[in-house]
Design an enzyme around this catalytic site. Structure first.
Site, PDB file in Angstrom:
ATOM      1  N   GLU A 260       0.573  -1.405   0.034  1.00 60.56           N
ATOM      2  CA  GLU A 260      -0.154  -0.189   0.119  1.00 60.56           C
ATOM      3  C   GLU A 260       0.193   1.134  -0.037  1.00 60.56           C
ATOM      4  OE1 GLU A 260      -2.964  -0.160   2.732  1.00 60.56           O
ATOM      5  OE2 GLU A 260      -3.410  -1.804   2.547  1.00 60.56           O
ATOM      6  N   HIS A 278      -8.398   1.165   1.768  1.00 61.76           N
ATOM      7  CA  HIS A 278      -8.102   0.814   2.901  1.00 61.76           C
ATOM      8  C   HIS A 278      -9.112   2.216   4.134  1.00 61.76           C
ATOM      9  CE1 HIS A 278      -4.943  -0.561   6.508  1.00 61.76           C
ATOM     10  NE2 HIS A 278      -5.931  -0.203   6.823  1.00 61.76           N
TER      11      HIS A 278
END
Length: 524
Positions: A260, A278
């Site tokens: 990420e 997220h």
């Protein structure tokens, strides 16, 4: 006046709390690593979310840094061992966004079941493909929970409200707690075979990494929907993509990824795959809760020395700290020893305080012991959350006190009850240093080393020499070597402090030595 750097987006209410408490707070969002390295040395505290990476370089540059506060649960972006070595307390806010994350998992489930994202794109493009988007009902379907702790239990509650059947795989979930939640406790293979929808709610540890591997996904029911709003790395992304392409996996919804920000990913572009960046904790309510909580915790620590929700430091008031500190350290190390030795089906944990230690406030010590026991399976657990987590999973926790000790001034004993029976471990503080003095009824006196080899064997001539030779041939240096036994020729143990962790082949060689019953490598 203490200074705190807020380097990630937090609610303005957090800045106001710092100001009211007498802490100077600077908001500098979007710093590069080099920019952060240049200024972090001017601050006593660092308030972050998930974007800032508090790695060993940042910690080394933070010469004044005393505390890092994470507004949220996960601390994957903080190098906790480096922080601990430098005396920096790392705190999180474990319960502020639980409901929000649970609701996001339920939203993902609906989105997949009715193909909402694809249907939205198609409809807004003017296609009106009514026959293309044939969904499935969630009513009467089976939801499989991998992890049934705080967030998992909230998901279960909501799924039951939708009239779904819920099964759960969680080594720490007791049958009694499962009944209370209205879920059926099962093993992973049974969950894979029965679940129409699988959602993950477990931390990422060595034991849970790729828990949904290619092999596991192959065992899942055809057409299963898989949701991950917990941690990237719990599912083998390449194997999941193959399952989506083949049609064996009916759909997947991911809020978290191995890498990420996820600019590219094997799952992107797959049919019936839904992705969010997220967002599990991204609601106004959750952001406000964790921002207020982290500001209060950092302020308390910098102004009074009080520690709350710490992952690498016990929660002790400033007045209690001098007396409790060595015993809290013993409790956590002894708990970590027991936790790495625990058998499946954990039922109860008893912590006994014998001698002078029984006269102290034992609650922080019990919490430290619980955190130590549970941490091998629940990496993000801390002293504050450990009692609640044990309760959620139906693990009975008991304390006992005995003010007279026949041998040691103070002695602490942890007894673990599991499906395999009872095992106990005792320790003492000797010369201000925690030591382990009893393992499963066998007396010894050993220091805790960062890496330790545990060997349970029959007490026969030649064993010590064979073990030492095996370690030497494998290039493993021995730091300490301590022995205990029931009696001559009977059950015995060796606790060996070693300078490095052992590989699987070396462990296999030790296990194959004559008279060896069990071998484990322990880390502290």
């Amino acid at each position: 006046m203490p200074r705190v750097l807020i380097s990630d987006q937090l609610s303005p209410a957090a800045v106001e709390i710092f100001r009211q408490r007498g802490v100077e707070a600077d908001v500098k969002i979007g710093l590069t690593k080099d920019e952060l390295l240049k200024i972090i040395g001017d601050y006593d505290g660092l308030a972050i979310r998930s974007a800032t990476k508090a790695d060993k370089d940042v910690l080394a540059a933070g010469k004044r840094l005393k505390v890092i506060g994470r507004a949220g649960i996960g601390v994957d972006n903080v190098d906790i061992p480096s922080a601990t070595a430098r005396g920096v307390v790392v705190m999180n806010t474990p319960f502020g966004n639980s409901i929000t994350t649970a609701e996001h998992a339920i939203a993902m489930m609906f989105a997949l079941a009715r193909q909402l994202p694809a249907a939205d794109v198609s409809t807004q493009a003017g296609k009106w493909e009514k026959n293309r988007f044939m969904g499935v009902e969630l009513f009467a379907k089976t939801l499989g929970l991998i992890g049934c702790g705080n967030i998992g239990s909230l998901v279960a509650e909501r799924a039951i409200g939708l009239k779904m059947k819920v099964v759960a795989f969680d080594p720490f979930l007791s049958p009694e707690r499962a009944v209370e939640l209205g879920v059926e406790k099962v093993e992973l293979d049974e969950l894979l075979a029965r679940a129409d929808v699988i959602t993950l709610h477990t931390p990422l540890t060595d034991k849970t990494r790729n828990i949904l591997s290619a092999e596991a996904l192959g065992k899942a029911k055809k057409g299963v929907l898989i949701i991950n709003c917990a941690r990237g790395g719990l599912v083998d992304e390449e194997a999941l993509r193959a399952g989506l392409d083949s049609g064996h996996i009916g759909g997947a919804g991911f809020d978290v990824f191995v890498t990420e920000p996820a600019k590219e990913n094997p799952l992107f572009g797959a049919e019936n795959f839904v992705a969010t960046p997220h967002l599990g904790a991204s609601t106004l309510e959750a952001q406000e809760n964790v921002a207020l909580q982290v500001a209060e915790q950092i302020s308390d620590y910098l102004l009074t020395g009080a520690v709350s929700n710490a992952l690498n430091s016990p929660s002790i008031t400033a007045d209690e700290a001098p007396k409790l500190k060595p015993f809290v350290a013993l409790a956590e190390k002894l708990g970590a020893f027991a936790g790495q030795m625990v058998d499946p089906g954990l039922k109860a944990i008893e912590v006994a305080y014998i001698g002078e230690v029984a006269k102290l406030n034992v609650k922080p010590m019990t919490a430290a012991a619980l955190a130590g026991v549970l941490r091998p399976m629940l990496a993000e657990i801390n002293m504050v959350s450990a009692p609640a987590v044990a309760k959620e999973r139906g693990v009975t926790v008991q304390e006992s006190k005995q003010e007279l000790s026949p041998v040691y001034d103070s002695l602490m004993r942890i007894t673990i009850t599991s499906d395999a029976g009872e095992k106990s471990y005792a320790g003492a503080v000797i010369g201000g240093v925690p030591r382990i003095i009893e393992v499963k009824g066998m007396e010894l006196d050993a220091p805790f080393s960062p890496a330790m080899l545990y060997v349970n064997n029959l007490d026969k001539p030649g064993f010590i020499g064979a073990l030492g030779m095996m370690l030497g041939e494998s290039g493993v240096n021995i730091a300490t070597f301590n022995l205990g036994r029931v009696s001559a020729g009977d059950d015995a143990i060796a606790l060996v402090g070693i300078d490095q962790m052992l590989s699987e082949p070396v462990l296999a060689k030790i296990q194959a030595l004559p008279h060896v019953k069990e071998v484990r490598v322990l880390g502290f």
